[in-house]
Write a protein that holds these residues in place. Sequence first.
Motif, PDB file in Angstrom:
ATOM      1  N   SER A 101      43.702  44.102  47.453  1.00  0.00           N
ATOM      2  CA  SER A 101      42.717  43.664  46.466  1.00  0.00           C
ATOM      3  C   SER A 101      41.869  42.564  47.093  1.00  0.00           C
ATOM      4  O   SER A 101      41.975  41.403  46.728  1.00  0.00           O
ATOM      5  CB  SER A 101      43.415  43.167  45.207  1.00  0.00           C
ATOM      6  N   ASP A 102      41.074  42.945  48.077  1.00  0.00           N
ATOM      7  CA  ASP A 102      40.335  41.932  48.818  1.00  0.00           C
ATOM      8  C   ASP A 102      39.109  41.462  48.039  1.00  0.00           C
ATOM      9  O   ASP A 102      38.850  41.874  46.912  1.00  0.00           O
ATOM     10  CB  ASP A 102      39.981  42.425  50.221  1.00  0.00           C
ATOM     11  N   ILE A 103      38.365  40.612  48.693  1.00  0.00           N
ATOM     12  CA  ILE A 103      37.258  39.933  48.050  1.00  0.00           C
ATOM     13  C   ILE A 103      36.195  40.902  47.527  1.00  0.00           C
ATOM     14  O   ILE A 103      35.563  40.664  46.498  1.00  0.00           O
ATOM     15  CB  ILE A 103      36.662  38.915  49.057  1.00  0.00           C
ATOM     16  N   PHE A 104      36.065  42.066  48.200  1.00  0.00           N
ATOM     17  CA  PHE A 104      35.004  43.013  47.790  1.00  0.00           C
ATOM     18  C   PHE A 104      35.396  43.812  46.549  1.00  0.00           C
ATOM     19  O   PHE A 104      34.555  44.319  45.856  1.00  0.00           O
ATOM     20  CB  PHE A 104      34.689  43.965  48.951  1.00  0.00           C
ATOM     21  N   MET A 105      36.722  43.903  46.302  1.00  0.00           N
ATOM     22  CA  MET A 105      37.178  44.666  45.140  1.00  0.00           C
ATOM     23  C   MET A 105      36.821  43.966  43.840  1.00  0.00           C
ATOM     24  O   MET A 105      36.538  44.604  42.842  1.00  0.00           O
ATOM     25  CB  MET A 105      38.696  44.849  45.178  1.00  0.00           C
ATOM     26  N   SER A 106      36.860  42.624  43.857  1.00  0.00           N
ATOM     27  CA  SER A 106      36.710  41.898  42.603  1.00  0.00           C
ATOM     28  C   SER A 106      35.266  41.966  42.089  1.00  0.00           C
ATOM     29  O   SER A 106      35.018  41.778  40.911  1.00  0.00           O
ATOM     30  CB  SER A 106      37.122  40.442  42.787  1.00  0.00           C
ATOM     31  N   GLY A 107      34.331  42.228  42.981  1.00  0.00           N
ATOM     32  CA  GLY A 107      32.932  42.329  42.562  1.00  0.00           C
ATOM     33  C   GLY A 107      32.347  41.009  42.125  1.00  0.00           C
ATOM     34  O   GLY A 107      31.344  40.957  41.436  1.00  0.00           O
ATOM     35  N   GLN A 108      32.995  39.946  42.496  1.00  0.00           N
ATOM     36  CA  GLN A 108      32.529  38.617  42.102  1.00  0.00           C
ATOM     37  C   GLN A 108      32.472  37.735  43.343  1.00  0.00           C
ATOM     38  O   GLN A 108      33.282  37.920  44.250  1.00  0.00           O
ATOM     39  CB  GLN A 108      33.538  37.970  41.155  1.00  0.00           C
ATOM     40  N   ALA A 109      31.560  36.775  43.352  1.00  0.00           N
ATOM     41  CA  ALA A 109      31.554  35.818  44.452  1.00  0.00           C
ATOM     42  C   ALA A 109      32.592  34.735  44.150  1.00  0.00           C
ATOM     43  O   ALA A 109      32.277  33.715  43.553  1.00  0.00           O
ATOM     44  CB  ALA A 109      30.179  35.199  44.636  1.00  0.00           C
TER      45      ALA A 109
ATOM     46  N   PRO B  68      34.503  28.815  56.853  1.00  0.00           N
ATOM     47  CA  PRO B  68      33.530  29.919  57.010  1.00  0.00           C
ATOM     48  C   PRO B  68      33.621  30.940  55.874  1.00  0.00           C
ATOM     49  O   PRO B  68      32.620  31.536  55.505  1.00  0.00           O
ATOM     50  CB  PRO B  68      33.924  30.547  58.351  1.00  0.00           C
ATOM     51  N   TYR B  69      34.830  31.130  55.294  1.00  0.00           N
ATOM     52  CA  TYR B  69      34.957  32.059  54.149  1.00  0.00           C
ATOM     53  C   TYR B  69      34.051  31.590  53.019  1.00  0.00           C
ATOM     54  O   TYR B  69      33.362  32.379  52.384  1.00  0.00           O
ATOM     55  CB  TYR B  69      36.396  32.097  53.612  1.00  0.00           C
ATOM     56  N   VAL B  70      34.100  30.247  52.776  1.00  0.00           N
ATOM     57  CA  VAL B  70      33.320  29.688  51.673  1.00  0.00           C
ATOM     58  C   VAL B  70      31.840  29.945  51.929  1.00  0.00           C
ATOM     59  O   VAL B  70      31.106  30.396  51.032  1.00  0.00           O
ATOM     60  CB  VAL B  70      33.572  28.170  51.547  1.00  0.00           C
ATOM     61  N   ILE B  71      31.424  29.682  53.170  1.00  0.00           N
ATOM     62  CA  ILE B  71      30.004  29.853  53.498  1.00  0.00           C
ATOM     63  C   ILE B  71      29.589  31.310  53.334  1.00  0.00           C
ATOM     64  O   ILE B  71      28.572  31.624  52.707  1.00  0.00           O
ATOM     65  CB  ILE B  71      29.745  29.361  54.937  1.00  0.00           C
ATOM     66  N   THR B  72      30.445  32.220  53.842  1.00  0.00           N
ATOM     67  CA  THR B  72      30.120  33.645  53.745  1.00  0.00           C
ATOM     68  C   THR B  72      29.983  34.079  52.293  1.00  0.00           C
ATOM     69  O   THR B  72      28.987  34.699  51.903  1.00  0.00           O
ATOM     70  CB  THR B  72      31.230  34.485  54.408  1.00  0.00           C
ATOM     71  N   VAL B  73      30.989  33.747  51.470  1.00  0.00           N
ATOM     72  CA  VAL B  73      30.978  34.208  50.088  1.00  0.00           C
ATOM     73  C   VAL B  73      29.806  33.607  49.322  1.00  0.00           C
ATOM     74  O   VAL B  73      29.157  34.277  48.518  1.00  0.00           O
ATOM     75  CB  VAL B  73      32.320  33.877  49.391  1.00  0.00           C
TER      76      VAL B  73
ATOM     77  N   SER C 101      27.016  32.939  50.435  1.00  0.00           N
ATOM     78  CA  SER C 101      25.753  33.593  50.805  1.00  0.00           C
ATOM     79  C   SER C 101      25.636  34.966  50.151  1.00  0.00           C
ATOM     80  O   SER C 101      24.553  35.505  50.017  1.00  0.00           O
ATOM     81  CB  SER C 101      25.657  33.709  52.324  1.00  0.00           C
ATOM     82  N   ILE C 102      26.783  35.528  49.713  1.00  0.00           N
ATOM     83  CA  ILE C 102      26.738  36.836  49.037  1.00  0.00           C
ATOM     84  C   ILE C 102      26.298  36.692  47.592  1.00  0.00           C
ATOM     85  O   ILE C 102      25.500  37.465  47.080  1.00  0.00           O
ATOM     86  CB  ILE C 102      28.128  37.520  49.078  1.00  0.00           C
ATOM     87  N   GLY C 103      26.828  35.669  46.926  1.00  0.00           N
ATOM     88  CA  GLY C 103      26.497  35.523  45.515  1.00  0.00           C
ATOM     89  C   GLY C 103      26.611  34.082  45.072  1.00  0.00           C
ATOM     90  O   GLY C 103      26.749  33.176  45.889  1.00  0.00           O
ATOM     91  N   ASN C 104      26.606  33.901  43.781  1.00  0.00           N
ATOM     92  CA  ASN C 104      26.614  32.560  43.227  1.00  0.00           C
ATOM     93  C   ASN C 104      28.049  32.043  43.119  1.00  0.00           C
ATOM     94  O   ASN C 104      28.777  32.387  42.208  1.00  0.00           O
ATOM     95  CB  ASN C 104      25.942  32.601  41.852  1.00  0.00           C
ATOM     96  N   LEU C 105      28.458  31.184  44.070  1.00  0.00           N
ATOM     97  CA  LEU C 105      29.850  30.729  44.132  1.00  0.00           C
ATOM     98  C   LEU C 105      30.022  29.468  43.294  1.00  0.00           C
ATOM     99  O   LEU C 105      29.204  28.558  43.375  1.00  0.00           O
ATOM    100  CB  LEU C 105      30.217  30.448  45.588  1.00  0.00           C
ATOM    101  N   ASP C 106      31.108  29.442  42.503  1.00  0.00           N
ATOM    102  CA  ASP C 106      31.397  28.259  41.669  1.00  0.00           C
ATOM    103  C   ASP C 106      32.020  27.178  42.560  1.00  0.00           C
ATOM    104  O   ASP C 106      33.200  27.243  42.897  1.00  0.00           O
ATOM    105  CB  ASP C 106      32.353  28.662  40.549  1.00  0.00           C
ATOM    106  N   SER C 107      31.197  26.212  42.958  1.00  0.00           N
ATOM    107  CA  SER C 107      31.692  25.241  43.942  1.00  0.00           C
ATOM    108  C   SER C 107      32.825  24.378  43.377  1.00  0.00           C
ATOM    109  O   SER C 107      33.727  23.978  44.098  1.00  0.00           O
ATOM    110  CB  SER C 107      30.548  24.361  44.436  1.00  0.00           C
TER     111      SER C 107
END
Lengths: 239, 309
Positions: A41-49, A117-122, A124-130
């Motif tokens: 259930s990786d990061i892409f499965m959840s469909g959320q940043a 780098p995970y934080v930076i990558t994610v 850049s994909i979508g709106n991350l709740d910092s």
Amino acid sequence: MKPIWIITKRELRSYFDSLIAYILLVLFLAFSGFFTWLFGSDIFMSGQASLRSFFSIAYWTLFFFIPALTMRLLAEENRSGTLELLLTKPVSDRDVVLGKFTAALTLIIISLLFTLPYVITVSSIGNLDSGAVFCGYLGLVLMSAVYISIGLYASSITSNQIVAFMTAIFIGLFFHILFDVLASSFTGLTGEIFSFLSVSTHFESMARGVLDTKDLIYFLSLIVLGLKMAEDSLAKRNI
Amino acid sequence: MDITVENVLKTYGLQRAVDSISFHVKTGEILGFLGPNGAGKTTTMKIITNYMIPDKGVVKIGGKSMPEYANELKRHIGYLPENNPLYDDMPMLDYLEFVAGLQEIPKEKIDERIREMVRVCGLNAEKHKKIGELSKGYKQRVGLAQALIHDPEILILDEPTTGLDPNQIVEIRKLIRELGQHKTVILSTHILPEVEATCDRILIINKGKIVADGTSENLRKQAQGQDMIKAGIKDGDPNEIFKALQELPGSSVVDFIDRNRNRFEIQSKPDHDLAREIFNLCVARKWVITELTPVETKLEDVFRELTMN
């Protein structure tokens, strides 16, 4: 303060000289990276940043890596007798425990920094709740600190590293999962008590981005308790 | 700084490792701690260095008692534990720097002190190695260097010369002698000539109790009681000589050592000059003296007498 820092520096250097630090970094990043980005259930499965999947992976990898880091800390000094040298210097038992605690925690924080780098990558994909990300990382650090203090206690009661490792895992399992299991099989007050004792309850709420003083107090009191017990068992000099 | 140990008691389970011992070490005195294995030497040293807390009794250093002023007092102690534990994975120079830091030597002086220790302890040839790669003798020197690095006023050395070769032993003894002029030193050993060569005073401990305390000469005298003389006398009938010796006013017990070669062992009565009497006797009878030696009780004998049984 100063002796704590000197002991911390020596421990950290010994982690890096003995390759333990590099092995930990590589394994931790490989495990958490693989399960966060590539498998299950990786990061892409959840469909959320969101970094929730990384946090739940790290929750387990750290649980197993930390006892491996802490098992040596006091047990080895006990076995080789260097503890006697250390404690006959102007250094208190508490300085030794705190110095070693800080060293292990620093190493964990370094390995967590490598996941930035995970934080930076994610993000850049979508709106991350910092806020949630910050709370999640804080939760991981606090949880690690709890297991380090438990590991230090386990390491202080024996001069055998394997025994220290097993003891740390055994005690850790209660907080990590068993109290949670018990909580779900009891209702009412008993259930609530078990649920409160479980690390996962508090970590989950932090990983969701909720910063509650109740959680902070829980983590801090476990850390203090573990360190105090390690100090007391060191003071017995009974090994 | 002087050290006072008062009624210190330490038990391991039912066994009394140290049984209410008291002694005082003056500033600048080198005290040799002697005793068979398991007599309580190491435990006493661990108590003096505050590694262990005694069940009863007090250790005072420079008038201050140990657990209360531990952090202050530990600065003045240099300690070399038994078996010389060291961090094998650390390079020697890093280790000395680590110890110097813990002893709170000011930063600007650390390099100078390390260089001094490398010189004094003869570590120069191996200074870039890791401790684990050193031979036993070099490890022992590193142990001494870490004990001396902060120039302590009190030195506690638990078997300092184990693992050293004879030349090094002589050097280390010389070093301890030199240091002992200004410092208070307690050293434990079971090598008896070592104590005689280095120590001002000897403390013999057995089963946790002090059984003898004094200079090596004092201890010998105590154990010996009366003087003994070995004599070899020629040109006479052995039995006749034996009888004549027995009749001397100063002799109490006469024994044959070697009947064929007429050698005797004669114990004197107190306040008699036995050697002179034997000489005069032989002159009068025209016997020839081939040997006339005072027998010295060796420290070994004192030690055995006090610690066997």
